[in-house]
Design a protein around this motif. Structure first.
Motif, PDB file in Angstrom:
ATOM      1  N   LEU A  48       0.828  -1.208   0.000  1.00 52.50           N
ATOM      2  CA  LEU A  48       0.000   0.000   0.000  1.00 52.50           C
ATOM      3  C   LEU A  48       0.865   1.262   0.000  1.00 52.50           C
ATOM      4  N   ILE A  49       1.945   1.232   0.779  1.00 46.33           N
ATOM      5  CA  ILE A  49       2.838   2.399   0.847  1.00 46.33           C
ATOM      6  C   ILE A  49       3.462   2.653  -0.519  1.00 46.33           C
ATOM      7  N   ALA A  50       3.949   1.577  -1.144  1.00 46.56           N
ATOM      8  CA  ALA A  50       4.572   1.719  -2.460  1.00 46.56           C
ATOM      9  C   ALA A  50       3.575   2.270  -3.476  1.00 46.56           C
ATOM     10  N   LEU A  51       2.373   1.732  -3.455  1.00 44.08           N
ATOM     11  CA  LEU A  51       1.354   2.199  -4.409  1.00 44.08           C
ATOM     12  C   LEU A  51       1.046   3.678  -4.213  1.00 44.08           C
ATOM     13  N   ALA A  52       0.918   4.102  -2.967  1.00 49.93           N
ATOM     14  CA  ALA A  52       0.576   5.504  -2.696  1.00 49.93           C
ATOM     15  C   ALA A  52       1.675   6.437  -3.178  1.00 49.93           C
ATOM     16  N   VAL A  53       2.928   6.076  -2.859  1.00 44.87           N
ATOM     17  CA  VAL A  53       4.042   6.961  -3.227  1.00 44.87           C
ATOM     18  C   VAL A  53       4.200   7.017  -4.743  1.00 44.87           C
ATOM     19  N   ILE A  54       4.181   5.847  -5.379  1.00 44.39           N
ATOM     20  CA  ILE A  54       4.386   5.810  -6.833  1.00 44.39           C
ATOM     21  C   ILE A  54       3.262   6.560  -7.545  1.00 44.39           C
ATOM     22  N   THR A  55       2.025   6.351  -7.107  1.00 46.87           N
ATOM     23  CA  THR A  55       0.914   7.052  -7.752  1.00 46.87           C
ATOM     24  C   THR A  55       1.041   8.564  -7.579  1.00 46.87           C
ATOM     25  N   LEU A  83       3.502   9.284   0.885  1.00 49.61           N
ATOM     26  CA  LEU A  83       3.883   8.549   2.086  1.00 49.61           C
ATOM     27  C   LEU A  83       2.935   8.875   3.249  1.00 49.61           C
ATOM     28  N   LEU A  84       2.648  10.158   3.402  1.00 50.30           N
ATOM     29  CA  LEU A  84       1.747  10.584   4.480  1.00 50.30           C
ATOM     30  C   LEU A  84       0.364   9.960   4.305  1.00 50.30           C
ATOM     31  N   LEU A  85      -0.089   9.963   3.060  1.00 51.33           N
ATOM     32  CA  LEU A  85      -1.410   9.384   2.799  1.00 51.33           C
ATOM     33  C   LEU A  85      -1.405   7.897   3.152  1.00 51.33           C
ATOM     34  N   ALA A  86      -0.364   7.189   2.707  1.00 55.24           N
ATOM     35  CA  ALA A  86      -0.280   5.752   2.970  1.00 55.24           C
ATOM     36  C   ALA A  86      -0.362   5.472   4.469  1.00 55.24           C
ATOM     37  N   LEU A  87       0.330   6.297   5.241  1.00 56.00           N
ATOM     38  CA  LEU A  87       0.349   6.069   6.678  1.00 56.00           C
ATOM     39  C   LEU A  87      -1.003   6.375   7.316  1.00 56.00           C
ATOM     40  N   ASN A  88      -1.884   6.984   6.535  1.00 59.64           N
ATOM     41  CA  ASN A  88      -3.190   7.356   7.052  1.00 59.64           C
ATOM     42  C   ASN A  88      -4.288   6.372   6.689  1.00 59.64           C
ATOM     43  N   ILE A  89      -3.939   5.283   6.011  1.00 58.22           N
ATOM     44  CA  ILE A  89      -4.982   4.318   5.655  1.00 58.22           C
ATOM     45  C   ILE A  89      -4.727   3.002   6.389  1.00 58.22           C
ATOM     46  N   PRO A  90      -5.774   2.232   6.628  1.00 55.67           N
ATOM     47  CA  PRO A  90      -5.587   0.979   7.357  1.00 55.67           C
ATOM     48  C   PRO A  90      -4.850  -0.049   6.516  1.00 55.67           C
ATOM     49  N   ALA A  91      -4.138  -0.935   7.172  1.00 55.88           N
ATOM     50  CA  ALA A  91      -3.343  -1.934   6.468  1.00 55.88           C
ATOM     51  C   ALA A  91      -4.216  -2.933   5.710  1.00 55.88           C
ATOM     52  N   SER A  92      -5.502  -2.976   6.072  1.00 55.49           N
ATOM     53  CA  SER A  92      -6.391  -3.928   5.409  1.00 55.49           C
ATOM     54  C   SER A  92      -7.009  -3.358   4.137  1.00 55.49           C
TER      55      SER A  92
END
Lengths: 314, 441
Positions: A48-55, A83-92
């Motif tokens: 999820l983190i990778a997807l958020a940053v790359i997008t 990165l900030l957005l990724a850290l704001n979403i649940p891991a699921s």
């Protein structure tokens, strides 16, 4: 001398600091929490983190190409947002959540309002709120850390609507370390504080905003909880207060530049967060409070202009 | 020693090690000098010599026109070769008297010691300073006698000598304080007597501990003169910031130091006052730091007024590489000049040569609203907003955000991570606002 000499207005020297260095510092400050998220929530978190940053980076690149502007992804600001957005979403969360979120953050909140420095709200935070309102289920499927993650409630949902901590609530120690259910990056208070200290040390943020924001929440919840210290600590270490106060409320573009303005801004964030948590319909109020204060920032700035040297107040 | 300071400011790299340990050297005798008729703030001088005249060292060659003006004297003995327009450091041209030196350095008979301070009246001291063509030698070159002639309703109680030398690279004042502290003290005493004040301060930045020590020793026998250590921070030597550091008084917005009973002079100016009284020699030479990466051997030179900068560079071993920028003064407030034909004037505290890399202008990015410029502005302005208003031709808004209170120190442009030329835009706003005010009145 036949050489051509440069003629320019003084000063003729500049500091070593640069926009990309500042943004890179924010990325570095987010690393402990990022590594923590991957440790606690394993592979899905990494994806999820990778997807958020790359997008985020690709969206910024695409929009700047379309608008025939210089591509400025090397300033790391899109990386910070992703990165900030990724850290704001649940891991699921499903894979498309960070993608939709990053596109919204960069394309709509940041670039449509004029790009870097012009966004009137924190892009990552605005995206989080948008995602939560649009896909509430996917955005609130909290899971507990571990390989065989099972769904669980966040600490704040335990204290919602009550003024004492129920017995089944998670341990305070787990909350500080991050061994609790919650968004990927907001669970570990200690890793976020570590990042915050780095930013203060590097002069990227003033400690004033996080300190006043968190302090205000602490004072209000202490009073509301009848001076029960552990109830107050639940509010301080639970939910998104740490990541919000350290990384979102300190966003340059959407907070006041004046010293006094920063105080009012942080105070407002703390009061609104506490009110939503204590009396609102949602368990969490950090995101809404920062966005509301973002909108008020220009007004705050206007009325908190510093007293100019030698100015006599009328 | 407790260090005094102001709020705001920056810490640019100092580069003073290039010249701070080098004793002042007398520059080679020039064969030709080109002496501008305007080296000061105020009305230009009118030449009182003709082409073909023989002039002597210390002879007045330009008469001050008006009160805010300062006479100009010959720095060599020789023959006036031309009186015409020559390149000026600020761009454009200035009426200048070119003199071919005869190498004799014959001194004008008018140059006579003026006697002891104790025997001179306040008015006599001011007149000596005025006639000696003494102006602020820190760089601004404001006529000193004007500062010493406050209107009767302004009571002056303090004189501050500025030995902060907060500009990077420059070490002329530092060396002056080390080598002739007695002149600085003597000049300060004369300045104090000229306006009848009891208290004198000499402010020196803590990066010059040897100067603080030397000056403290030299001032020991004068209980009313206090040497104060200043925290090393730019712009510590800015007039209003220096007054605040020493006295904790804020010069009112739009006002002058005399509004808080203070007169500020550079240590170099004070030493020049001492020379004018002790020997009668007007301001015909000054100490200039010649430095920068592109200069072979940087030096602190005692140079005659009117010596072309290219001769000065030659004397410092010439250039080591292709120069990119020639700055008259320091890197924070100095003037970038288009030619080395310009000459050393009364305000030339430094000649700074950058190589091509240093001269390269940084690429500017968008403002990220980090607020650093607001944090460090020593005038407590919001440079990002004023600059924005200026760039969008919103001069009224710029005025409302108090653009006119900007002291043009350049700290905002220095600190900006996006490399936005904030001061340049604020300068544009200031010029516009002042021009509009003139039109209205």
């Amino acid at each position: 001398m036949v050489e051509k000499l440069t003629v320019s207005s003084s000063p003729h020297v500049w500091s070593e600091n640069s926009t990309s260095k500042i943004m890179l510092d924010v990325v570095i400050a987010l690393l402990p929490a990022t590594v923590g998220a991957i440790y606690f929530f394993r592979l899905n978190a990494a994806m999820l983190i990778a997807l958020a940053v790359i997008t985020a980076v690709l969206t910024e690149m695409a929009i700047q190409k379309i608008r025939k502007q210089p591509v400025t992804v090397s300033d790391y600001s899109a990386v910070v947002t992703g990165l900030l957005l990724a850290l704001n979403i649940p891991a699921s969360a499903p894979w498309w959540i960070p993608i939709v979120g990053s596109i919204f953050a960069i394309a709509i909140v940041k670039q449509l309002f004029g790009g870097l420095g012009q966004n009137f709200m924190n892009p990552a935070l605005a995206a989080r709120i948008m995602l939560t309102l649009s896909w509430t289920d996917q955005m609130t499927q909290w899971i507990k850390p571990g390989a065989d993650a099972v769904s669980g409630a966040t600490p704040l949902s335990f204290v919602k609507g009550v003024t004492a901590i129920p017995s089944k609530a998670p341990d305070l120690y787990d909350m500080i370390v991050g061994n609790i259910a919650g968004s990927m990056g907001e669970t570990s208070a200690i890793l976020l504080i570590l990042g915050g200290l780095y930013l203060v040390y590097r002069g990227v943020i003033s400690p004033k905003v996080p300190a006043i924001f968190i302090g205000t929440v602490a004072v209000i919840t202490l009073i509301a909880g009848g001076f029960d210290a552990s109830y107050m600590l639940y509010h301080v270490f639970g939910g998104g207060l740490m990541i919000g106060a350290i990384f979102m409320a300190t966003d340059y573009a959407s907070s006041p530049v004046t010293a006094k303005g920063k105080v009012f801004f942080a105070l407002g964030c703390g009061i609104i967060t506490s009110m939503i948590r204590l009396y609102g319909a949602y368990p969490e109020g950090v995101g809404f409070s920062i966005l509301l204060m973002n909108v008020a920032a220009p007004l705050i700035e206007k009325y908190t202009a510093p007293k100019v040297f030698g100015e006599v107040r009328k | 020693m407790k260090l005094l300071t102001f709020k705001g400011g920056i810490h640019p790299p100092e580069y003073k090690e290039l010249t701070e340990h080098l004793p002042i050297e007398r520059a080679v005798e020039p064969s030709t000098v080109v002496i501008p008729m305007q080296q000061h703030i105020g009305a230009p001088c009118e030449p009182i010599v003709k082409v073909g005249d023989r002039v002597l060292v210390g002879q007045k060659i330009g008469e001050a026109k008006g009160f805010v003006s300062s006479p100009v004297h010959s720095s060599v003995s020789g023959e006036v070769k031309a009186i015409d327009m020559m390149p000026a450091a600020g761009g454009g041209e200035v009426l200048s008297v070119t003199i071919i030196s005869d190498g004799q350095n014959e001194v004008d008979p008018s140059v006579q010691p003026k006697g002891d301070i104790e025997k001179l009246s306040a008015k006599e001291i001011v007149d000596i300073i005025k006639e000696a063509g003494i102006v602020g030698m820190g760089g601004a070159a404001f006529p000193t006698h004007v500062k010493l002639s406050p209107p009767p309703e302004k009571k002056i109680d303090t004189i501050i000598l500025n030995g902060a030398e907060c500009e990077p690279y420059l070490t002329a004042d530092h060396r002056l304080m080390l080598e002739t502290p007695e002149n600085v003290i003597y000049g300060l005493r004369a300045l104090m007597k000229s306006v009848g004040v009891e208290k004198g301060y000499i402010g020196i930045e803590s990066n010059k501990p040897d100067a603080i020590e030397t000056m403290t020793k030299a001032a020991a026998e004068y209980p009313n003169i206090e040497v104060v250590g200043l925290y090393t921070k730019y712009p510590q030597g800015a007039e209003k910031q220096l007054i605040y550091a020493c006295t904790k008084k804020e010069v009112p917005s739009g006002g002058l130091p005399m509004d808080v009973g203070v007169v500020v002079n550079n240590v170099g100016t004070a030493a020049q006052v001492a020379i004018a009284i002790k020997t009668g020699m007007p301001l015909v030479e000054r100490i200039t730091t010649v430095t920068g990466k592109a200069v072979a051997s940087p030096k602190n030179l005692l140079i005659k007024i009117g010596v072309p900068v290219k001769d000065v560079i030659e004397q410092c071993g010439g250039l080591t590489q292709k120069p990119g920028k020639l700055i008259m003064g320091g890197p924070m407030m100095g003037l970038a000049t288009h030619t080395d034909e310009v000459v050393i004037t009364k305000g030339s505290s430094g000649v700074l040569l950058f190589d091509e890399t240093e001269a390269k202008m940084p690429e500017r990015g968008p403002c990220i609203r980090c607020g650093k410029c607001v944090d460090i502005c020593p005038a407590f302005l919001q440079p990002l907003h004023i600059s924005n208003f200026s760039n969008n031709n919103m001069m009224e808004a710029a005025e409302k955000y108090r653009a006119l209170d900007c002291i043009e120190c350049g700290s905002c442009s220095f600190i900006c991570p996006a490399k936005i030329p904030l001061l340049q835009a604020i300068r544009v706003a200031k010029r516009n606002i002042i021009a509009k005010k003139r039109k209205q009145s």
